[in-house]
Design a protein around this motif. Structure first.
Motif, PDB file in Angstrom:
ATOM      1  N   TYR A  44     -22.861 -74.435 -81.899  1.00 11.20           N
ATOM      2  CA  TYR A  44     -24.132 -74.695 -82.568  1.00 11.20           C
ATOM      3  C   TYR A  44     -25.167 -75.108 -81.523  1.00 11.20           C
ATOM      4  N   ASP A  45     -26.404 -74.635 -81.684  1.00  9.71           N
ATOM      5  CA  ASP A  45     -27.450 -74.959 -80.702  1.00  9.71           C
ATOM      6  C   ASP A  45     -27.546 -76.460 -80.442  1.00  9.71           C
ATOM      7  N   GLY A  46     -27.418 -77.245 -81.524  1.00  6.06           N
ATOM      8  CA  GLY A  46     -27.551 -78.691 -81.396  1.00  6.06           C
ATOM      9  C   GLY A  46     -26.475 -79.329 -80.540  1.00  6.06           C
ATOM     10  N   LEU A  47     -25.388 -78.590 -80.304  1.00  7.88           N
ATOM     11  CA  LEU A  47     -24.288 -79.129 -79.487  1.00  7.88           C
ATOM     12  C   LEU A  47     -24.464 -78.841 -78.001  1.00  7.88           C
ATOM     13  N   LEU A  48     -25.337 -77.900 -77.659  1.00  9.14           N
ATOM     14  CA  LEU A  48     -25.475 -77.480 -76.259  1.00  9.14           C
ATOM     15  C   LEU A  48     -25.751 -78.634 -75.304  1.00  9.14           C
ATOM     16  N   ALA A  92     -20.332 -72.796 -85.002  1.00 10.19           N
ATOM     17  CA  ALA A  92     -21.575 -72.188 -84.525  1.00 10.19           C
ATOM     18  C   ALA A  92     -22.472 -71.688 -85.648  1.00 10.19           C
ATOM     19  N   ALA A  93     -21.952 -71.689 -86.873  1.00  6.70           N
ATOM     20  CA  ALA A  93     -22.734 -71.261 -88.043  1.00  6.70           C
ATOM     21  C   ALA A  93     -23.431 -69.912 -87.802  1.00  6.70           C
ATOM     22  N   GLU A  94     -24.725 -69.853 -87.944  1.00  4.49           N
ATOM     23  CA  GLU A  94     -25.465 -68.582 -87.837  1.00  4.49           C
ATOM     24  C   GLU A  94     -25.229 -67.889 -86.497  1.00  4.49           C
ATOM     25  N   LYS A  95     -24.819 -68.650 -85.506  1.00  3.90           N
ATOM     26  CA  LYS A  95     -24.589 -68.018 -84.202  1.00  3.90           C
ATOM     27  C   LYS A  95     -23.271 -67.229 -84.155  1.00  3.90           C
ATOM     28  N   PHE A  96     -22.474 -67.282 -85.224  1.00  2.00           N
ATOM     29  CA  PHE A  96     -21.272 -66.445 -85.307  1.00  2.00           C
ATOM     30  C   PHE A  96     -21.666 -65.008 -85.670  1.00  2.00           C
ATOM     31  N   SER A  97     -22.501 -64.381 -84.840  1.00  4.83           N
ATOM     32  CA  SER A  97     -22.892 -62.993 -85.068  1.00  4.83           C
ATOM     33  C   SER A  97     -21.835 -62.070 -84.472  1.00  4.83           C
ATOM     34  N   TYR A  98     -21.870 -60.812 -84.853  1.00  2.24           N
ATOM     35  CA  TYR A  98     -20.922 -59.831 -84.304  1.00  2.24           C
ATOM     36  C   TYR A  98     -21.099 -59.746 -82.798  1.00  2.24           C
ATOM     37  N   GLY A 103     -12.569 -72.982 -87.674  1.00  3.98           N
ATOM     38  CA  GLY A 103     -11.180 -72.537 -87.665  1.00  3.98           C
ATOM     39  C   GLY A 103     -11.025 -71.068 -88.007  1.00  3.98           C
ATOM     40  N   VAL A 104     -11.926 -70.586 -88.846  1.00  2.00           N
ATOM     41  CA  VAL A 104     -11.884 -69.193 -89.286  1.00  2.00           C
ATOM     42  C   VAL A 104     -12.170 -68.248 -88.112  1.00  2.00           C
ATOM     43  N   TYR A 105     -13.134 -68.612 -87.307  1.00  2.58           N
ATOM     44  CA  TYR A 105     -13.479 -67.774 -86.159  1.00  2.58           C
ATOM     45  C   TYR A 105     -12.482 -67.970 -85.017  1.00  2.58           C
ATOM     46  N   GLY A 107     -14.280 -53.405 -94.187  1.00  7.37           N
ATOM     47  CA  GLY A 107     -13.982 -52.319 -93.266  1.00  7.37           C
ATOM     48  C   GLY A 107     -14.513 -52.711 -91.900  1.00  7.37           C
ATOM     49  N   ASP A 108     -14.551 -51.743 -90.995  1.00  7.36           N
ATOM     50  CA  ASP A 108     -15.105 -52.008 -89.674  1.00  7.36           C
ATOM     51  C   ASP A 108     -16.629 -52.068 -89.818  1.00  7.36           C
ATOM     52  N   ALA A 109     -17.133 -53.232 -90.188  1.00  9.99           N
ATOM     53  CA  ALA A 109     -18.545 -53.382 -90.527  1.00  9.99           C
ATOM     54  C   ALA A 109     -19.434 -53.558 -89.298  1.00  9.99           C
ATOM     55  N   ALA A 110     -18.831 -53.762 -88.140  1.00 12.43           N
ATOM     56  CA  ALA A 110     -19.589 -53.913 -86.877  1.00 12.43           C
ATOM     57  C   ALA A 110     -20.724 -54.930 -87.026  1.00 12.43           C
ATOM     58  N   GLU A 111     -21.942 -54.530 -86.741  1.00 14.14           N
ATOM     59  CA  GLU A 111     -23.069 -55.472 -86.743  1.00 14.14           C
ATOM     60  C   GLU A 111     -23.224 -56.188 -88.085  1.00 14.14           C
ATOM     61  N   LYS A 112     -22.693 -55.612 -89.137  1.00 15.63           N
ATOM     62  CA  LYS A 112     -22.825 -56.267 -90.440  1.00 15.63           C
ATOM     63  C   LYS A 112     -21.875 -57.456 -90.601  1.00 15.63           C
ATOM     64  N   PHE A 113     -21.008 -57.710 -89.621  1.00 11.66           N
ATOM     65  CA  PHE A 113     -20.158 -58.912 -89.643  1.00 11.66           C
ATOM     66  C   PHE A 113     -20.986 -60.125 -89.213  1.00 11.66           C
ATOM     67  N   SER A 114     -22.049 -60.408 -89.934  1.00 14.15           N
ATOM     68  CA  SER A 114     -22.874 -61.591 -89.654  1.00 14.15           C
ATOM     69  C   SER A 114     -22.268 -62.805 -90.341  1.00 14.15           C
ATOM     70  N   TYR A 115     -22.700 -63.988 -89.910  1.00  9.84           N
ATOM     71  CA  TYR A 115     -22.213 -65.228 -90.545  1.00  9.84           C
ATOM     72  C   TYR A 115     -22.560 -65.216 -92.030  1.00  9.84           C
ATOM     73  N   GLN A 116     -23.773 -64.784 -92.341  1.00  5.01           N
ATOM     74  CA  GLN A 116     -24.207 -64.741 -93.736  1.00  5.01           C
ATOM     75  C   GLN A 116     -23.317 -63.804 -94.547  1.00  5.01           C
TER      76      GLN A 116
END
Lengths: 269, 269
Positions: free
Chosen positions: A102-106, A125-131, A169-171, B123-132
């Motif tokens: 998370y940004d706040g932890l940096l 990391a919340a929203e920062k868990f992007s692909y 834990g999920v990530y 499926g293999d969602a690639a960029e769509k594997f966002s946190y949201q």
């Protein structure tokens, strides 16, 4: 059992926070009666004092500010949460982290060499868990001869006002599967976590006492490191804890107030 | 062993694609000698014919177009990949999916009721594997009395020109941990996958034959469903397959051309 037999050999006390100092709830929550004064008494004694929490959502700054508003004499440098514990581990082992937190932890990782990373540290990391960020972390891990994945906790999910959210834990599990590695989890009841607090105090395990409301993670975790562990009958305490099949506390007291009274009353001066 | 003893009871043939029809490589890859004509002969026979692949990166449209360019008489409706197999399963079980898949796959799910979802398909969602998007999928699962998670494959990662990328299996593991569920994986060697092909052909398992180059996933998977399984000595075939400790093919032939010659030569007319 009262936590008196070992009072004289003690040099330091570690306090769990939620359920020992305060109960969470609306807003900041409520201080548990007598706990503010108990912390004060410990601070005026010759014992070292640290606080130890698995809190990962709030930065230590925000978290400590909440405790101060409740009336506790507490400062950020006394509080151990997974992030600063990880910093100790990283420095100890010469690890240079690629951070997915998370940004706040940096700010917690300032002063840690992050060039040419030889491990990955993930937090909530919340929203920062992007692909993209997950791929970046993955590529660092698979590029290492011996991948090291450090996870700040292993929670599944937590609740926020706008709904349930996936926790670190999920990530952690995702990256474990991707790289066929086992993550090192930092946080109670991990021995690594408790040891980093001991290192900070400069104490040996038998010189320290953990006081917590969680029999397994606080008391059992501390005992697993060679520390003493006392349980309070506040927070998530249940009567069945006192006949737990595996973990047996070195003492059980009504609350932090009683624990401190007994401890300090039995120490030579 | 030649695949002749059961030739007369057969009503349908299922062909693996990569390693049976063609070898992948630069551009579209290369058709395996005789395989274009073998497909043609099967189509002119009284046997039903389907194709079965674990391909998840390309949409069926793009994938089939490639095969057509190589010279195969093949159409999208004849090809089974995890996505349409999942659609069969969903309809069969009255499941209404919340989809977390690649945009290019969405057309495969047209006509499937997606209101008030009672399962999640990833499926293999690639960029769509966002946190949201992961939270959205998670919330659907935890809101169900009996969470159903269907995963289109269980790969860890794959290579693209710009580097390694995480595959669907990694996010499957993430959601499994979050919800304490076991995903149902669709794709070879999953029995569910083979059964959906049989359902489409309207055949019983003993009336169908799978021809593949992968002993475990193609041949063993099909046999596990009660189908016959024949291995070709093309693609990923290895000599050691013929003395495999667990899976024993119902026949082993040099290539698809030989398999079809033997099969059709032994059928009564």
């Amino acid at each position: 059992a009262a936590p008196t037999s070992f009072a004289n050999t003690l040099k330091g006390v570690i306090l769990d926070m939620c359920g020992v100092l305060y109960d969470s709830g609306e807003g900041d929550g409520v201080a548990i009666p007598g706990s503010i004064e108990a912390v004060q008494r410990l601070k005026q004694s010759d014992l070292q004092l640290r606080f130890c929490t698995n809190e990962t959502q709030a930065s230590r700054d925000r978290f400590v500010a909440k405790l101060q508003r409740l009336g506790f004499d507490i400062s950020v440098s006394e509080v151990f949460s997974p992030a600063p514990a990880a910093v100790s581990v990283l420095k100890e082992r010469g690890l240079r982290p690629h951070l997915l937190v998370y940004d706040g932890l940096l700010p917690e990782f300032e002063g840690v060499d992050q060039n040419d990373p030889n491990c990955v540290v993930i937090g909530d990391a919340a929203e920062k868990f992007s692909y993209q960020n997950m791929n970046d972390a993955f590529r660092v891990l698979v590029g290492l001869d011996k991948p090291v994945l450090i996870s700040l906790g292993q929670g599944r999910y937590y609740k926020e006002t706008d709904g349930l959210k996936l926790d670190v834990g999920v990530y952690m599990k995702a990256l474990e599967y991707a790289c066929d590695v086992k993550a090192e989890v930092i946080g109670k009841p991990s021995p690594m976590f408790f040891r980093s607090v001991l290192t900070d105090m400069g104490l040996q395990p038998h010189e320290a006492l953990m006081i917590g409301d969680d029999l397994v993670n606080d008391v059992g975790g501390a005992q697993g490191c060679g520390m003493k562990g006392v349980q309070v009958r506040t927070g998530k305490y249940r009567a069945s804890d006192e006949s737990h099949p595996i973990v047996s506390a070195d003492g059980t007291v009504d609350d932090l107030k009683e624990a401190v009274e007994l401890l300090l009353g039995h120490r030579r001066h």
